[in-house]
Scaffold this motif. Structure first.
Motif, PDB file in Angstrom:
ATOM      1  N   PHE A 211       0.835  -1.202   0.000  1.00  0.00           N
ATOM      2  CA  PHE A 211       0.000   0.000   0.000  1.00  0.00           C
ATOM      3  C   PHE A 211       0.872   1.256   0.000  1.00  0.00           C
ATOM      4  O   PHE A 211       0.599   2.222  -0.718  1.00  0.00           O
ATOM      5  N   GLU A 212       1.928   1.262   0.794  1.00  0.00           N
ATOM      6  CA  GLU A 212       2.831   2.414   0.844  1.00  0.00           C
ATOM      7  C   GLU A 212       3.513   2.630  -0.501  1.00  0.00           C
ATOM      8  O   GLU A 212       3.657   3.770  -0.968  1.00  0.00           O
ATOM      9  N   VAL A 213       3.937   1.534  -1.158  1.00  0.00           N
ATOM     10  CA  VAL A 213       4.576   1.641  -2.468  1.00  0.00           C
ATOM     11  C   VAL A 213       3.592   2.204  -3.488  1.00  0.00           C
ATOM     12  O   VAL A 213       3.933   3.081  -4.300  1.00  0.00           O
ATOM     13  N   LEU A 214       2.333   1.713  -3.448  1.00  0.00           N
ATOM     14  CA  LEU A 214       1.308   2.185  -4.386  1.00  0.00           C
ATOM     15  C   LEU A 214       1.069   3.682  -4.222  1.00  0.00           C
ATOM     16  O   LEU A 214       1.021   4.429  -5.214  1.00  0.00           O
ATOM     17  N   GLN A 215       0.905   4.147  -2.980  1.00  0.00           N
ATOM     18  CA  GLN A 215       0.636   5.562  -2.744  1.00  0.00           C
ATOM     19  C   GLN A 215       1.787   6.427  -3.247  1.00  0.00           C
ATOM     20  O   GLN A 215       1.577   7.483  -3.857  1.00  0.00           O
ATOM     21  N   ALA A 216       3.024   5.971  -3.022  1.00  0.00           N
ATOM     22  CA  ALA A 216       4.194   6.735  -3.477  1.00  0.00           C
ATOM     23  C   ALA A 216       4.232   6.817  -5.000  1.00  0.00           C
ATOM     24  O   ALA A 216       4.534   7.867  -5.580  1.00  0.00           O
ATOM     25  N   LYS A 217       3.888   5.720  -5.661  1.00  0.00           N
ATOM     26  CA  LYS A 217       3.909   5.701  -7.124  1.00  0.00           C
ATOM     27  C   LYS A 217       2.796   6.572  -7.717  1.00  0.00           C
ATOM     28  O   LYS A 217       2.984   7.225  -8.743  1.00  0.00           O
ATOM     29  N   ILE A 218       1.617   6.557  -7.088  1.00  0.00           N
ATOM     30  CA  ILE A 218       0.519   7.394  -7.571  1.00  0.00           C
ATOM     31  C   ILE A 218       0.878   8.872  -7.439  1.00  0.00           C
ATOM     32  O   ILE A 218       0.631   9.681  -8.351  1.00  0.00           O
ATOM     33  N   ASN A 219       1.455   9.263  -6.311  1.00  0.00           N
ATOM     34  CA  ASN A 219       1.882  10.650  -6.123  1.00  0.00           C
ATOM     35  C   ASN A 219       2.922  11.044  -7.170  1.00  0.00           C
ATOM     36  O   ASN A 219       2.892  12.162  -7.708  1.00  0.00           O
ATOM     37  N   HIS A 220       3.833  10.128  -7.466  1.00  0.00           N
ATOM     38  CA  HIS A 220       4.863  10.401  -8.483  1.00  0.00           C
ATOM     39  C   HIS A 220       4.222  10.541  -9.862  1.00  0.00           C
ATOM     40  O   HIS A 220       4.624  11.398 -10.668  1.00  0.00           O
ATOM     41  N   LEU A 221       3.199   9.720 -10.157  1.00  0.00           N
ATOM     42  CA  LEU A 221       2.493   9.802 -11.441  1.00  0.00           C
ATOM     43  C   LEU A 221       1.810  11.161 -11.588  1.00  0.00           C
ATOM     44  O   LEU A 221       1.882  11.802 -12.644  1.00  0.00           O
ATOM     45  N   ASN A 223       2.546  13.984 -10.064  1.00  0.00           N
ATOM     46  CA  ASN A 223       3.509  15.096 -10.094  1.00  0.00           C
ATOM     47  C   ASN A 223       4.321  15.133 -11.384  1.00  0.00           C
ATOM     48  O   ASN A 223       4.660  16.210 -11.888  1.00  0.00           O
ATOM     49  N   THR A 224       4.639  13.948 -11.924  1.00  0.00           N
ATOM     50  CA  THR A 224       5.521  13.906 -13.107  1.00  0.00           C
ATOM     51  C   THR A 224       4.777  13.560 -14.388  1.00  0.00           C
ATOM     52  O   THR A 224       5.361  13.605 -15.474  1.00  0.00           O
ATOM     53  N   LYS A 225       3.482  13.184 -14.235  1.00  0.00           N
ATOM     54  CA  LYS A 225       2.653  12.808 -15.399  1.00  0.00           C
ATOM     55  C   LYS A 225       3.256  11.627 -16.166  1.00  0.00           C
ATOM     56  O   LYS A 225       3.201  11.555 -17.388  1.00  0.00           O
ATOM     57  N   THR A 226       3.864  10.700 -15.446  1.00  0.00           N
ATOM     58  CA  THR A 226       4.455   9.504 -16.055  1.00  0.00           C
ATOM     59  C   THR A 226       3.746   8.259 -15.545  1.00  0.00           C
ATOM     60  O   THR A 226       3.328   8.192 -14.376  1.00  0.00           O
ATOM     61  N   SER A 227       3.598   7.285 -16.416  1.00  0.00           N
ATOM     62  CA  SER A 227       2.921   6.037 -16.058  1.00  0.00           C
ATOM     63  C   SER A 227       3.834   5.172 -15.195  1.00  0.00           C
ATOM     64  O   SER A 227       5.040   5.414 -15.089  1.00  0.00           O
ATOM     65  N   PHE A 228       3.260   4.138 -14.590  1.00  0.00           N
ATOM     66  CA  PHE A 228       4.075   3.204 -13.805  1.00  0.00           C
ATOM     67  C   PHE A 228       3.425   1.835 -13.800  1.00  0.00           C
ATOM     68  O   PHE A 228       2.247   1.669 -14.133  1.00  0.00           O
ATOM     69  N   THR A 247      -0.845  -1.756 -14.478  1.00  0.00           N
ATOM     70  CA  THR A 247      -0.234  -0.650 -15.220  1.00  0.00           C
ATOM     71  C   THR A 247      -1.164   0.546 -15.106  1.00  0.00           C
ATOM     72  O   THR A 247      -2.373   0.420 -15.342  1.00  0.00           O
ATOM     73  N   LYS A 248      -0.621   1.712 -14.742  1.00  0.00           N
ATOM     74  CA  LYS A 248      -1.426   2.918 -14.557  1.00  0.00           C
ATOM     75  C   LYS A 248      -0.841   4.048 -15.396  1.00  0.00           C
ATOM     76  O   LYS A 248       0.377   4.254 -15.415  1.00  0.00           O
ATOM     77  N   ILE A 249      -1.735   4.775 -16.112  1.00  0.00           N
ATOM     78  CA  ILE A 249      -1.304   5.897 -16.958  1.00  0.00           C
ATOM     79  C   ILE A 249      -2.129   7.136 -16.626  1.00  0.00           C
ATOM     80  O   ILE A 249      -3.303   7.038 -16.242  1.00  0.00           O
ATOM     81  N   PRO A 250      -1.530   8.340 -16.764  1.00  0.00           N
ATOM     82  CA  PRO A 250      -2.261   9.575 -16.452  1.00  0.00           C
ATOM     83  C   PRO A 250      -2.993  10.124 -17.677  1.00  0.00           C
ATOM     84  O   PRO A 250      -2.560   9.949 -18.806  1.00  0.00           O
ATOM     85  N   GLY A 256      -2.729  20.955 -18.315  1.00  0.00           N
ATOM     86  CA  GLY A 256      -1.572  20.131 -17.950  1.00  0.00           C
ATOM     87  C   GLY A 256      -1.713  19.460 -16.598  1.00  0.00           C
ATOM     88  O   GLY A 256      -0.721  19.013 -16.016  1.00  0.00           O
ATOM     89  N   LYS A 257      -2.933  19.365 -16.106  1.00  0.00           N
ATOM     90  CA  LYS A 257      -3.180  18.765 -14.803  1.00  0.00           C
ATOM     91  C   LYS A 257      -3.732  17.354 -14.983  1.00  0.00           C
ATOM     92  O   LYS A 257      -4.591  17.111 -15.822  1.00  0.00           O
ATOM     93  N   VAL A 258      -3.214  16.411 -14.185  1.00  0.00           N
ATOM     94  CA  VAL A 258      -3.719  15.036 -14.229  1.00  0.00           C
ATOM     95  C   VAL A 258      -5.092  14.998 -13.580  1.00  0.00           C
ATOM     96  O   VAL A 258      -5.253  15.352 -12.409  1.00  0.00           O
ATOM     97  N   ILE A 259      -6.089  14.596 -14.367  1.00  0.00           N
ATOM     98  CA  ILE A 259      -7.456  14.550 -13.844  1.00  0.00           C
ATOM     99  C   ILE A 259      -7.993  13.125 -13.753  1.00  0.00           C
ATOM    100  O   ILE A 259      -8.930  12.856 -13.000  1.00  0.00           O
ATOM    101  N   ILE A 260      -7.422  12.224 -14.536  1.00  0.00           N
ATOM    102  CA  ILE A 260      -7.888  10.832 -14.557  1.00  0.00           C
ATOM    103  C   ILE A 260      -6.681   9.900 -14.577  1.00  0.00           C
ATOM    104  O   ILE A 260      -5.666  10.197 -15.217  1.00  0.00           O
TER     105      ILE A 260
END
Length: 667
Positions: A211-221, A223-228, A247-250, A256-260
């Motif tokens: 769960f901690e890894v997932l939350q960190a990756k979502i925040n990074h997605l 902020n950086t608009k990059t998939s993971f 696999t998750k994509i913004p 320029g804001k991630v909405i989905i």
């Protein structure tokens, strides 16, 4: 020509008219030439049919592609070239031109003269003045094949996705709305119904660290608009779990804001388990291969000196010795042979574990086998002042059907351990008949000693591989800890097992029970040693032969043994030596050799390489090459023969076996 008459103006007009006609004729001629070039050189099929759809004109590409001559096609119906199954639909298309439609497009299958089927796309137009139909056709066969392959690929992909159970989802960061596909509900085992807490329920399935890894990756997605991508475990009811790959994509708006966030998830539990199993299997195979190679190398290193011990003690036995020397030499020889048997059995250890070892069942003299065991240990027992006693039930049959080598190995192991751990008293080898019915007999073999005994809590421990009762026993008495496990596994092949009765400080009794078939032999005379000597001496009598034998051996002791044995068999033999495969090739090319004894494992060039090299020369193709090897693994003989050798002799070299080989190839 224009007729010229009248005044000047009329004449001028006539001349200008003539010029205009000439120019039009010239242009028409040029256009006609261009059309002819297009018609003849076009790669497409071009033809013209009359109102009855009979072919009147066709270009070269038409006849060339379909394999017909123009003569064969002219005046034939257009449908002559059409596949039977497509004739009806083709006629329907052509009839459209008679119903007011001036231009049509259609596809059909055409058949070449050799039967090959082509797919053709046609463009057809009817000339209302002449009622002729003009056709242009293009070969789309390769396109159709590609289209079919693409369709098959799409179907395979769709089927694979269905089988793979890949689910998709979409999460709106602004509305906090989460949409799942049906497959995703199945993967996460959540009921497929409207659920305002779906996201929280989804997150609750994660292990805390994931769960901690997932939350960190979502925040990074965000902020950086990059998939993971993430691979994680989900915890299900009843302590079950699944492995999921996501696999998750913004999705970004105009600002320029991630909405989905969109993604897919796949249940990879089975794949993960298979992967782990494959990795474990690969590691086990690597370890097993390393073990096999180590055992093979150690076997070769041990068997090489044993070859010298066994060979030279056999030669020594045949010299003039007093009674004590004869007994000592016999004991050395028998001990070396037993040691060789044990090495072979250790090599079979992995086969036993994998169930690949097979027993060599034959009729054996049980009494002779038991006395051989006693003879082997009687001097050791005398030295320790221990009574070594053999007790055989008078009802036991002398001959039984069994694997004598394996049975002997088990008994030798038990007696050896008994003597090793007994400092005073006695060691008894007892064979009892428990049951006899028709041609079957149930025998119990017991080895009872008055030694140090075994603690009760160690009774099971000693049957584990490479394990002894405790470290003090290992330091005092030595040993590998393999004897009992190997014996027990060999007994497993006989549908039996070792049993133990022991008390610490009060001796031990190891015993096992095996069912045997009774032998059919009632009495069998065993030739004395002197008789064997006479039999061997009469086997080979070619003293007058003048032959040259090349011995290829890198070990000096084994070279001396081989030379000695060959010279005893053929005293007049000329012996040539080589200490590696390279030297052997030089000797063969420079000297007349009648037979080669070739060691396998040698430096510079081994026996296989040397044999293959020797077979390349016309002058050396027919020289008999006999392999001498300390290797014992299955397939070694076949490998020698494949390298061009003629026969195979396993170390330790037995004189009688060598005599038979020499007789076979030199007679």
């Amino acid at each position: 020509m224009v007729e010229i008459k009248g005044n000047y103006d009329e004449l001028h007009t006539a001349i200008e008219s003539q010029k205009s006609i000439d120019i039009k004729d010239k242009k028409n001629s040029q256009l006609l030439d261009s059309f002819k070039y297009f018609f003849n050189e076009s790669l497409d099929l071009i033809c013209i049919s009359n109102s009855e759809s009979n072919l009147r004109i066709l270009n070269s590409a038409f006849s060339k592609l379909l394999g017909y001559s123009k003569k064969e096609l002219l005046n034939s119906p257009f449908t002559k070239i059409v596949h039977d199954d497509d004739v009806y639909n083709t006629n329907i298309e052509i009839l459209k031109l008679n119903s007011g439609i001036t231009t049509i497009h259609f596809e059909n299958r055409c058949v070449k003269k050799d039967g090959t089927i082509l797919y053709i796309h046609w463009w057809a137009k009817k000339d209302p003045k002449t009622n002729q139909i003009h056709y242009i056709g293009r070969n789309i066969t390769e396109f159709k094949k590609s289209q079919k392959k693409l369709k098959n690929s799409e179907n395979l992909l769709n089927d694979a996705q269905k089988i793979a159970k890949i689910g998709s989802w979409e999460y709106n960061l602004e509305t906090q709305k989460l949409n799942w596909s049906n497959e995703l509900y199945a993967i996460f085992e959540i009921e497929n119904k409207p659920n305002p807490n779906l996201y929280q329920e989804y997150l609750s399935l994660f292990a805390p660290e994931d769960f901690e890894v997932l939350q960190a990756k979502i925040n990074h997605l965000i902020n950086t608009k990059t998939s993971f991508e993430i691979e994680h475990k989900i915890i299900l009811p009843n302590n079950r779990f699944k492995w999921v790959y996501e696999t998750k994509i913004p999705v970004v708006n105009d600002d320029g804001k991630v909405i989905i966030i969109k993604g897919i998830a796949q249940d990879i539990t089975e794949k993960k388990l298979i992967s782990d199993t494959v990795k474990a299997k690969e590691q086990a195979e690597i370890a097993n291969k390393a073990k096999t190679e180590f055992i093979a190398n150690m076997s070769h290193e041990i068997r090489t000196p044993l070859n010298g011990i066994i060979g030279f003690t056999e030669l020594l036995i045949k010299t003039k010795l007093d009674k004590t020397q004869q007994e000592y030499t016999n004991t050395i020889n028998k001990s070396a042979i037993i040691l060789m048997d044990i090495i072979n059995d250790i090599l079979d250890f992995s086969k036993i574990e994998s169930g690949k070892l097979e027993l060599n069942i034959e009729e054996i003299d049980l009494f002779e086998l038991l006395h051989q065991v006693i003879d082997l240990f009687k001097y050791q027992a005398i030295q320790k002042n221990i009574d070594l006693i053999l007790k055989i039930d008078k009802h036991i049959p002398q001959y039984i059907i069994a694997d004598g080598g394996r049975l002997k190995q088990i008994i030798v192991n038990l007696v050896s351990n008994a003597i090793k751990f007994t400092d005073s008293g006695s060691v008894n080898l007892i064979i009892s008949q428990l049951q006899s019915e028709n041609n079957l007999v149930k025998l119990q073999f017991s080895v009872k000693d008055t030694g140090i005994g075994i603690k009760e809590n160690n009774h099971h421990k000693i049957f584990n591989s490479f394990v002894q009762e405790d470290n003090s026993v290992s330091r005092k008495y030595g040993g590998t800890g393999l004897g009992l496990p190997i014996s027990n596994q060999l007994l497993g092949l006989m549908h039996s097992n070792l049993q133990l009765v022991s008390k610490n400080g009060d001796g031990s009794t190891f015993f096992f029970v095996v069912d045997f078939k009774k032998g059919t032999t009632k009495h069998k005379s065993i030739p004395t040693f002197a008789n064997l000597e006479n039999e061997e001496d009469s086997l080979f009598n070619i003293d007058h032969y003048e032959v040259t034998v090349l011995i290829v051996e890198d070990n000096k002791i084994n070279m001396l043994l081989a030379k000695t044995l060959v010279q005893k068999i053929i005293p007049s033999c000329n012996i040539v030596e080589a200490f590696d495969g390279g030297q052997a090739i030089k000797r063969v090319l420079n000297e007349k050799i009648d037979l080669i004894l070739m060691d396998i494992h040698m430096p510079i060039k081994n026996g296989y390489e040397a044999a293959m090299e020797i077979r390349k020369f016309n002058t050396t193709k027919r020289i008999p090459i006999i392999a001498l090897t300390a290797g014992v693994f299955n397939g070694e003989k076949e490998k020698c023969l494949a390298a061009g050798m003629n026969d195979f002799l396993s170390k330790p070299i037995v004189k009688k076996d060598l005599e038979n080989i020499l007789l076979k190839w030199l007679k």
